[in-house]
Every structure is written in structure tokens, then in C-alpha cells.
Design an enzyme around this catalytic site. Structure first.
Site, PDB file in Angstrom:
ATOM      1  N   THR A 109       0.815  -1.217   0.000  1.00  0.00           N
ATOM      2  CA  THR A 109       0.000   0.000   0.000  1.00  0.00           C
ATOM      3  C   THR A 109       0.848   1.266   0.000  1.00  0.00           C
ATOM      4  OG1 THR A 109      -1.824  -1.112   1.139  1.00  0.00           O
ATOM      5  CG2 THR A 109      -1.758   1.286   1.269  1.00  0.00           C
ATOM      6  N   GLY A 132       4.569   2.110  11.385  1.00  0.00           N
ATOM      7  CA  GLY A 132       4.296   0.818  11.991  1.00  0.00           C
ATOM      8  C   GLY A 132       5.400   0.350  12.916  1.00  0.00           C
ATOM      9  N   SER A 134       3.161   7.648  11.471  1.00  0.00           N
ATOM     10  CA  SER A 134       1.990   7.031  10.857  1.00  0.00           C
ATOM     11  C   SER A 134       1.043   8.050  10.244  1.00  0.00           C
ATOM     12  CB  SER A 134       1.230   6.223  11.909  1.00  0.00           C
ATOM     13  OG  SER A 134       0.598   7.106  12.833  1.00  0.00           O
ATOM     14  N   CYS A 135       0.053   7.539   9.539  1.00  0.00           N
ATOM     15  CA  CYS A 135      -0.945   8.401   8.898  1.00  0.00           C
ATOM     16  C   CYS A 135      -1.666   9.272   9.926  1.00  0.00           C
ATOM     17  CB  CYS A 135      -1.948   7.561   8.115  1.00  0.00           C
ATOM     18  SG  CYS A 135      -2.613   6.144   9.037  1.00  0.00           S
ATOM     19  N   ASN A 136      -2.110   8.675  11.032  1.00  0.00           N
ATOM     20  CA  ASN A 136      -2.825   9.446  12.050  1.00  0.00           C
ATOM     21  C   ASN A 136      -1.931  10.484  12.705  1.00  0.00           C
ATOM     22  OD1 ASN A 136      -5.618   8.411  12.263  1.00  0.00           O
ATOM     23  ND2 ASN A 136      -4.613   6.459  12.691  1.00  0.00           N
ATOM     24  N   ARG A 150     -10.273   3.922  10.302  1.00  0.00           N
ATOM     25  CA  ARG A 150     -10.799   2.936   9.362  1.00  0.00           C
ATOM     26  C   ARG A 150     -10.341   1.554   9.824  1.00  0.00           C
ATOM     27  NH1 ARG A 150      -6.570   0.974   9.247  1.00  0.00           N
ATOM     28  NH2 ARG A 150      -4.830   1.095   7.764  1.00  0.00           N
ATOM     29  N   GLY A 194      -0.988  10.055  21.044  1.00  0.00           N
ATOM     30  CA  GLY A 194      -0.458  11.242  21.717  1.00  0.00           C
ATOM     31  C   GLY A 194       1.047  11.180  21.911  1.00  0.00           C
ATOM     32  N   GLN A 223      -5.461   7.284   4.775  1.00  0.00           N
ATOM     33  CA  GLN A 223      -4.369   6.520   5.385  1.00  0.00           C
ATOM     34  C   GLN A 223      -3.422   5.908   4.361  1.00  0.00           C
ATOM     35  OE1 GLN A 223      -7.520   5.456   5.210  1.00  0.00           O
ATOM     36  NE2 GLN A 223      -7.377   3.480   4.169  1.00  0.00           N
TER      37      GLN A 223
END
Length: 338
Positions: A13, A111, A140-142, A169, A196, A300
């Protein structure tokens, strides 16, 4: 100046998107990508002209599948100046001794945990600190999304405290073996969530607490964000601040869902319907007594892709100015916000 030679270890991905983004730049090139099996993703990579490298034990399988590998993963690394590790979480840590043996610069994804590189990266937040580094972790994406929003507001208004609730998601669209399909999962049950501390690996001065759940969708994450700022401001001020950033998109014109954001990305011709920008709903921005609230959505699969390119440019010392690198990356991949 010679182009930086980049290996992409893992063509899933994130890896396939990073490879395409690197290929689009004029100061770096992809020397190879790696796959463990000759599946459809490897077939696409072969069709796109990427040199495929595989574990030595699997080279014969690629030959039989009609997509002969160019060599082993170790041979790919020997040809590169830097490797972007896009393997599944946990695998990157196992790869670290290999990179150290070769003596190659390395980037890992979110990750993996912060200690793998001792430095976590977000282009808008700490680009200059990455210049010349040998090891870096792109968050990461978040965390990328939160860092973009927080650092943008912090520069203009000062951020005293952040509280964010993440609706994540469940899986990416091609992950057919995972879920949930019909459930909302507390992820984690124990509060706060890890997001956080991950933000603080980039922005250590930020007081932030997060909670997260998984919801049965594949398209995007959505965050509900509350920030306490140090300066008086209006909702219009906040909109203008967010609107000035190239990697933040204010989504309006009737868009009220992640499905419509993805459809918009398709309609404007984005590859793989990618939305590299953090998407903020301007109508949701509310300010009360130095507290601001808003919703934002996170694609993401793609939000970290330009971050990886900027990390390469910093580590390879191709550009010392973060703003210039961001502009260069955006232009090359076709990220035009307005």
C-alpha cells in the site's frame, strides 16, 4: 548533482505509492523495489518498469512467473544510497541489521516504534532536524495528520493543549482477511491511545491526549480535535491559517463524508484516488474562549507519501529548507491544493 539512488523495500500500500512519488522527482530515482512473492502487485511493478528484487530463495519463483527478478534484496541495497522500508509493522525492525551491515541510510514507517531510528519525522514540523541523518522514521498516517494540524496552529497561535478522538478505518481496501465488518472496536480499550506519545516524538512540547476506535470502513480515518490555544482568535482566523498550508485542504461544497472526499479525489484525477492533504471541514471549525474544535479526515493510504519524499531529500542533503522541499515534492507529484 547526481540523483539520489533509492531502494523501496516492500511494494504494498505505501511502498508502491512511495516508489511512484520518488520516480516523479528530478533529484532522486528508484533503483529497485522488493517483493517476497510474484503476486499481482509484483506484476504491476514489472509492467511499470521497476527492477524487482526478491529474497534469494524466491528468485526462481519470479522467473517461473514471467517476471524475472533483477537480484536479491541485498543486491538492491548495494546499489542504493538510501532504503525506504515499507514492509509491514515489525518486519522493518528485523531488517535494520541488514541495513546496518550494508551501511545504507534508512527510512521506516509509522508501523515501527520511535526507537528504531531515534528520530521521528514530519516535514512541516521538524524537516531541518532530519538534514543529513542516517536513520529516520516517518510517523503514521494518524500522527502525520495530527502533526500537520497542530504544528500549523502552534506556529500562529501557540498550542497549550490538544485532545483528539480518532475514528480509525478498520482496514485498507485490499485487506480482505481483516475487520471489523459489523462492529465498532475500542482500539485500544485502555486510555489514552498511543497517538499522543507518537505526536510528542515529533512535537515534544505539545500536551496531547488521544483516544481511538476502529469503525467498519476502509476509506479514511476521521478525527475530532479540540485545541486550547494561547492567543485570541476567531473561526475565520483558523480557517485562514489552515487554508494557507499546501498539505491541508479545506473540504466544503457539500462534502460531509469520507466517501465524497474519495469521490472528489477520483474526479480531479488523483492516482489511486489518493488524497495527500489533510482534509479539514471548515464548517466544523468552532472557537470558544481560546478553544477550537474541528473535524478532519485522513487518507491513510497516501498522506505519508510526500513525507517520505521530503525525508529522503533532507537525509540526502538535497535541500536544507523544508518549505522548499515541500513545494518541490508537491509540484512533482501533482499536489495542487487550490
Amino acid at each position: 548533482m547526481a540523483k539520489a539512488k533509492i531502494a523501496v523495500n516492500g511494494y504494498g500500500t505505501i511502498g508502491k505509492r512511495v516508489a511512484d512519488a520518488v520516480r516523479a522527482q528530478d533529484d532522486m530515482e528508484v533503483v529497485g523495489i522488493s517483493k517476497t512473492k510474484p503476486n499481482y502487485e509484483a506484476a504491476v511493478a514489472h509492467r511499470l518498469g521497476y527492477d524487482i528484487y526478491a529474497p534469494a530463495a524466491n528468485l526462481e519463483a519470479f522467473e517461473k512467473a514471467g517476471m524475472p527478478a533483477a537480484g536479491s534484496i541485498e543486491e538492491m541495497l548495494e546499489k542504493a544510497d538510501l532504503v525506504v522500508d515499507c514492509t509491514p509493522g515489525g518486519i522493518g525492525e528485523k531488517n535494520k541489521p541488514i541495513y546496518e551491515k550494508v551501511g545504507i541510510k534508512a527510512i521506516w514507517q509509522g508501523g515501527e516504534s520511535h526507537p528504531i531510528a531515534g528520530f521521528s519525522f514530519n516535514a512541516e514540523s521538524n524537516y531541518e532536524q532530519a538534514v543529513g541523518r542516517d536513520l529516520t522514521r516517518v510517523v503514521s498516517c494518524n500522527t502525520t495528520a495530527l502533526c500537520r494540524a497542530i504544528s500549523t496552529i502552534d506556529r500562529e497561535l501557540g498550542v497549550n493543549k490538544v485532545r483528539a478522538s480518532l475514528s480509525r478505518r478498520a482496514v485498507d481496501p485490499n485487506e480482505i482477511k481483516k475487520g471489523p465488518v459489523d462492529a465498532i472496536v475500542l482500539n485500544p480499550v485502555k486510555l489514552p491511545s498511543h497517538h499522543g506519545p507518537d505526536v510528542r516524538s515529533v512535537l515534544p512540547h505539545i500536551n496531547i491526549t488521544t483516544a481511538a476506535i476502529k469503525v467498519p470502513t476502509t476509506l479514511m480515518h476521521v478525527h475530532t480535535v479540540n485545541m486550547e490555544v494561547n492567543k485570541d482568535c476567531t473561526a475565520e482566523d483558523v480557517k485562514n491559517i489552515f487554508g494557507s498550508q499546501s498539505r491541508i485542504r479545506l473540504v466544503g461544497q457539500g462534502i460531509t463524508s469520507t466517501a465524497e472526499i474519495i469521490e472528489f479525489a477520483r474526479d480531479i484525477g488523483r492516482p489511486r484516488h489518493d488524497m495527500w492533504e489533510l482534509c479539514i471541514w471548515p464548517e466544523s471549525i468552532t472557537v470558544t474562549d481560546k478553544e477550537l474544535y474541528f473535524f478532519h479526515a485522513v487518507h491513510q493510504e497516501s498522506i505519508v507519501v510526500p513525507e517520505n519524499v521530503d525525508a529522503i531529500r533532507a537525509m540526502m542533503e538535497l535541500e536544507s529548507d523544508g518549505a522548499k522541499s515541500i513545494e518541490k515534492t508537491n509540484k512533482a507529484i501533482g499536489l495542487y491544493n487550490k
